[in-house]
Write a protein that holds these residues in place. Structure first.
Motif, mmCIF file in Angstrom:
data_model
loop_
_atom_site.group_PDB
_atom_site.id
_atom_site.type_symbol
_atom_site.label_atom_id
_atom_site.label_comp_id
_atom_site.label_asym_id
_atom_site.label_seq_id
_atom_site.Cartn_x
_atom_site.Cartn_y
_atom_site.Cartn_z
ATOM 1 N N TRP A 168 -32.634 29.001 17.870
ATOM 2 C CA TRP A 168 -32.999 29.186 16.467
ATOM 3 C C TRP A 168 -33.968 30.357 16.306
ATOM 4 C CZ3 TRP A 168 -30.853 28.551 12.180
ATOM 5 C CH2 TRP A 168 -31.556 28.586 10.990
ATOM 6 N N ALA A 169 -34.877 30.537 17.252
ATOM 7 C CA ALA A 169 -35.820 31.659 17.175
ATOM 8 C C ALA A 169 -35.072 32.992 17.247
ATOM 9 C CB ALA A 169 -36.843 31.560 18.300
ATOM 10 N N LYS B 220 -32.758 33.465 13.933
ATOM 11 C CA LYS B 220 -33.481 33.841 12.717
ATOM 12 C C LYS B 220 -33.750 35.343 12.656
ATOM 13 C CE LYS B 220 -36.965 31.027 13.083
ATOM 14 N NZ LYS B 220 -38.171 30.231 12.854
ATOM 15 N N LYS B 221 -33.840 35.984 13.801
ATOM 16 C CA LYS B 221 -34.123 37.420 13.840
ATOM 17 C C LYS B 221 -32.876 38.277 13.642
ATOM 18 C CE LYS B 221 -37.995 36.806 16.984
ATOM 19 N NZ LYS B 221 -38.482 37.028 18.344
ATOM 20 N N ARG C 270 -30.010 39.492 11.605
ATOM 21 C CA ARG C 270 -29.577 39.555 10.208
ATOM 22 C C ARG C 270 -28.056 39.420 10.077
ATOM 23 N NH1 ARG C 270 -32.099 43.952 6.308
ATOM 24 N NH2 ARG C 270 -31.993 42.667 4.462
ATOM 25 N N PHE D 59 -26.944 35.819 10.309
ATOM 26 C CA PHE D 59 -27.190 35.078 9.074
ATOM 27 C C PHE D 59 -26.136 35.404 8.021
ATOM 28 C CE2 PHE D 59 -31.519 33.427 9.835
ATOM 29 C CZ PHE D 59 -31.381 32.225 9.165
#
Length: 151
Positions: free
Chosen positions: A32-33, A36-37, A39, A42
């Motif tokens: 998850w870390a 999240k970074k 883009r 996502f």
């Protein structure tokens, strides 16, 4: 001549709890870390979720537009030569040569594609687990044959 370091008899200094210690993280937390970074990841996740939700809501889109996926609108959506007209406020992606709403047909097609994808994934998982269990349980030549076949 080799030199030998003198042995120390002093006790090692152990830091107090919370002082200088690094907390371990689970693989999920590490994933998850990193996720999240990223883009692009996502954006891809958002598009996949949007597509799945649109496919689930295909009947709702058909009701909103008022067009069934197999309903023909030849008089409204084809010109005098039988060529389809482009997109408009009622036909968001236009119509095909038979006058069917391309948007509604695309959303219904996504349902089929997602169903096939999930089915193929489930089948691959079941076959992989069964073969993995068989290879692990029997070992030896059976393990070698299964492993080499899968490679």
């Amino acid at each position: 001549m080799a030199t030998v370091a003198p042995e120390t008899t002093e006790a090692a200094v152990i830091p107090a709890v919370g002082e200088g210690q690094v907390a371990g993280r689970t693989p999920r937390q590490l994933f998850w870390a990193r996720f999240k970074k990223d883009r692009a990841a996502f954006i891809g996740l958002g598009l996949a979720i949007l597509l799945i939700l649109a496919a689930i809501a295909a009947p709702l889109f058909a009701r909103i537009t008022g067009h069934d996926p197999s309903e023909l609108f030849q008089r409204d959506m084809t010109d005098e030569f039988g060529l389809p007209k482009g997109p408009n406020k009622d036909f968001w992606f236009g119509a095909d040569s038979n006058g069917r709403d391309v948007f509604v047909r695309t959303i219904y097609g996504a349902r089929t594609s997602i169903l096939v994808a999930f089915g193929a994934t489930a089948l691959a998982v079941v076959v992989g687990v069964v073969l993995g269990i068989a290879a692990g349980y029997f070992g030896g030549k059976i393990d070698t044959v299964i492993s080499r076949t899968m490679d």
